[in-house]
Scaffold this motif. Structure first.
Motif, PDB file in Angstrom:
ATOM      1  N   LYS A  32       4.870   9.702  -7.689  1.00 47.34           N
ATOM      2  CA  LYS A  32       6.046   9.854  -8.552  1.00 47.34           C
ATOM      3  C   LYS A  32       5.689   9.804 -10.046  1.00 47.34           C
ATOM      4  O   LYS A  32       6.311  10.476 -10.857  1.00 47.34           O
ATOM      5  N   TYR A  33       4.688   9.000 -10.400  1.00 46.82           N
ATOM      6  CA  TYR A  33       4.279   8.840 -11.804  1.00 46.82           C
ATOM      7  C   TYR A  33       2.782   9.118 -11.948  1.00 46.82           C
ATOM      8  O   TYR A  33       1.990   8.194 -12.163  1.00 46.82           O
ATOM      9  N   PRO A  34       2.375  10.379 -11.829  1.00 47.32           N
ATOM     10  CA  PRO A  34       0.937  10.688 -11.814  1.00 47.32           C
ATOM     11  C   PRO A  34       0.207  10.325 -13.121  1.00 47.32           C
ATOM     12  O   PRO A  34      -1.008  10.134 -13.113  1.00 47.32           O
ATOM     13  N   LYS A  35       0.941  10.200 -14.223  1.00 49.22           N
ATOM     14  CA  LYS A  35       0.291   9.880 -15.501  1.00 49.22           C
ATOM     15  C   LYS A  35       0.075   8.373 -15.696  1.00 49.22           C
ATOM     16  O   LYS A  35      -0.674   7.957 -16.568  1.00 49.22           O
ATOM     17  N   HIS A  36       0.771   7.565 -14.924  1.00 51.60           N
ATOM     18  CA  HIS A  36       0.637   6.107 -15.056  1.00 51.60           C
ATOM     19  C   HIS A  36      -0.505   5.599 -14.182  1.00 51.60           C
ATOM     20  O   HIS A  36      -0.823   6.200 -13.153  1.00 51.60           O
ATOM     21  N   SER A  37      -1.106   4.492 -14.592  1.00 51.33           N
ATOM     22  CA  SER A  37      -1.993   3.786 -13.670  1.00 51.33           C
ATOM     23  C   SER A  37      -1.318   2.455 -13.350  1.00 51.33           C
ATOM     24  O   SER A  37      -0.665   1.849 -14.210  1.00 51.33           O
ATOM     25  N   PHE A  38      -1.435   2.047 -12.099  1.00 52.99           N
ATOM     26  CA  PHE A  38      -0.725   0.870 -11.623  1.00 52.99           C
ATOM     27  C   PHE A  38      -1.707  -0.221 -11.213  1.00 52.99           C
ATOM     28  O   PHE A  38      -2.699   0.045 -10.541  1.00 52.99           O
ATOM     29  N   ALA A  39      -1.395  -1.436 -11.639  1.00 56.27           N
ATOM     30  CA  ALA A  39      -2.180  -2.611 -11.258  1.00 56.27           C
ATOM     31  C   ALA A  39      -1.226  -3.590 -10.575  1.00 56.27           C
ATOM     32  O   ALA A  39      -0.015  -3.550 -10.814  1.00 56.27           O
ATOM     33  N   LEU A  40      -1.781  -4.448  -9.728  1.00 59.33           N
ATOM     34  CA  LEU A  40      -0.967  -5.455  -9.044  1.00 59.33           C
ATOM     35  C   LEU A  40      -1.088  -6.784  -9.762  1.00 59.33           C
ATOM     36  O   LEU A  40      -2.188  -7.160 -10.165  1.00 59.33           O
ATOM     37  N   ILE A  41       0.015  -7.478  -9.910  1.00 58.18           N
ATOM     38  CA  ILE A  41       0.008  -8.836 -10.445  1.00 58.18           C
ATOM     39  C   ILE A  41       0.258  -9.762  -9.271  1.00 58.18           C
ATOM     40  O   ILE A  41       1.214  -9.566  -8.516  1.00 58.18           O
ATOM     41  N   MET A  42      -0.611 -10.745  -9.097  1.00 56.30           N
ATOM     42  CA  MET A  42      -0.424 -11.677  -7.978  1.00 56.30           C
ATOM     43  C   MET A  42      -0.926 -13.063  -8.341  1.00 56.30           C
ATOM     44  O   MET A  42      -1.818 -13.215  -9.174  1.00 56.30           O
ATOM     45  N   GLY A  43      -0.338 -14.051  -7.705  1.00 57.45           N
ATOM     46  CA  GLY A  43      -0.816 -15.416  -7.856  1.00 57.45           C
ATOM     47  C   GLY A  43      -2.088 -15.603  -7.051  1.00 57.45           C
ATOM     48  O   GLY A  43      -2.347 -14.860  -6.095  1.00 57.45           O
ATOM     49  N   GLU A  44      -2.857 -16.588  -7.450  1.00 60.62           N
ATOM     50  CA  GLU A  44      -4.113 -16.858  -6.743  1.00 60.62           C
ATOM     51  C   GLU A  44      -3.869 -17.168  -5.267  1.00 60.62           C
ATOM     52  O   GLU A  44      -4.690 -16.860  -4.412  1.00 60.62           O
TER      53      GLU A  44
ATOM     54  N   VAL B 194       0.839  -1.210   0.000  1.00 55.83           N
ATOM     55  CA  VAL B 194       0.000   0.000   0.000  1.00 55.83           C
ATOM     56  C   VAL B 194       0.876   1.264   0.000  1.00 55.83           C
ATOM     57  O   VAL B 194       0.563   2.247  -0.688  1.00 55.83           O
ATOM     58  N   ASN B 195       1.988   1.242   0.740  1.00 61.69           N
ATOM     59  CA  ASN B 195       2.896   2.396   0.800  1.00 61.69           C
ATOM     60  C   ASN B 195       3.626   2.576  -0.529  1.00 61.69           C
ATOM     61  O   ASN B 195       3.804   3.702  -1.005  1.00 61.69           O
ATOM     62  N   THR B 196       4.066   1.473  -1.111  1.00 61.97           N
ATOM     63  CA  THR B 196       4.764   1.533  -2.404  1.00 61.97           C
ATOM     64  C   THR B 196       3.837   2.102  -3.469  1.00 61.97           C
ATOM     65  O   THR B 196       4.242   2.950  -4.275  1.00 61.97           O
ATOM     66  N   LEU B 197       2.589   1.641  -3.485  1.00 57.56           N
ATOM     67  CA  LEU B 197       1.617   2.133  -4.470  1.00 57.56           C
ATOM     68  C   LEU B 197       1.374   3.636  -4.313  1.00 57.56           C
ATOM     69  O   LEU B 197       1.329   4.360  -5.306  1.00 57.56           O
ATOM     70  N   ALA B 198       1.255   4.095  -3.081  1.00 59.99           N
ATOM     71  CA  ALA B 198       1.049   5.531  -2.830  1.00 59.99           C
ATOM     72  C   ALA B 198       2.242   6.328  -3.355  1.00 59.99           C
ATOM     73  O   ALA B 198       2.081   7.373  -3.994  1.00 59.99           O
TER      74      ALA B 198
END
Length: 194
Positions: A96-108, A87-91
């Motif tokens: 830092k990159y306001p123009k990008h959108s970030f998604a998380l990749i995770m295993g089930e 959550v802290n890294t995403l914030a």
């Protein structure tokens, strides 16, 4: 330029063909523009003493992805407080990159324990979760099965673990096919995990 970036977090101790296969599949078979393999200095759920130094793990990820234009090695968590909470890294990344959108990749397997993550509700409110199949115990919480932010990606099931690789190297086994060639050379030259 605005990009949709998939964040694939890991200690990558070491990065192996399972990680590369999943990351490349996400880059080629989803709407993500780039995949950043984020090397985590300290996952709150893992013991730090078993980890190679951060810069060695980052170096291996860098050489592993050099032939994949949509895959990038990231050391973004190196300068953040530890242990690293997603959550802290995403914030930090959003700032830092306001123009990008970030998604998380995770295993089930991670989706099954997602409610244990710090501020998981905030993460799910602000970011999509791209989930790849994993063979693991337990059930996905029904709340996450059809959640609008959960995107299931039918990636190959990769049952390779870095733990298995480290133990095999320590036992003198030849596990070269499980690692990208340039990562194998790096590990071998540095005498890691022996």
């Amino acid at each position: 330029m605005s990009k949709k970036v998939g964040l694939f977090f890991g200690t990558f101790n070491p990065i192996h063909i399972g990680h590369l296969t999943i990351a490349n599949h996400m880059a080629e078979y989803s709407d993500l523009d780039e995949i950043w393999l984020v090397v985590t200095p300290h996952n709150p759920h893992k013991k730090k003493r078993t980890l190679l130094e951060d810069h060695h793990r980052l170096a291996m990820v860098r050489i592993a992805v050099e032939d994949y234009p949509k895959l990038k090695a990231s050391n973004i968590e190196f300068g953040l407080p530890q242990p690293n909470y997603t959550v802290n890294t995403l914030a930090y990344l959003e700032e830092k990159y306001p123009k990008h959108s970030f998604a998380l990749i995770m295993g089930e397997d991670n989706l099954k324990s997602f409610t244990k993550w710090k501020n998981h509700d905030v993460i799910a409110e602000r970011h999509e979760l791209y989930v790849y199949p994993r063979i693991s115990e337990g059930e996905v919480d029904p709340a996450w099965k059809d959640h609008p932010k959960v995107k299931r990606v039918n990636a190959p099931i990769m049952e390779i673990s870095a733990t298995f690789i480290r133990k095999a190297i320590a036992d003198g086994k030849n596990i070269r096919p499980l690692l990208p060639d340039n990562v194998w050379v790096y590990l071998d030259e540095m005498n890691f995990y022996k």
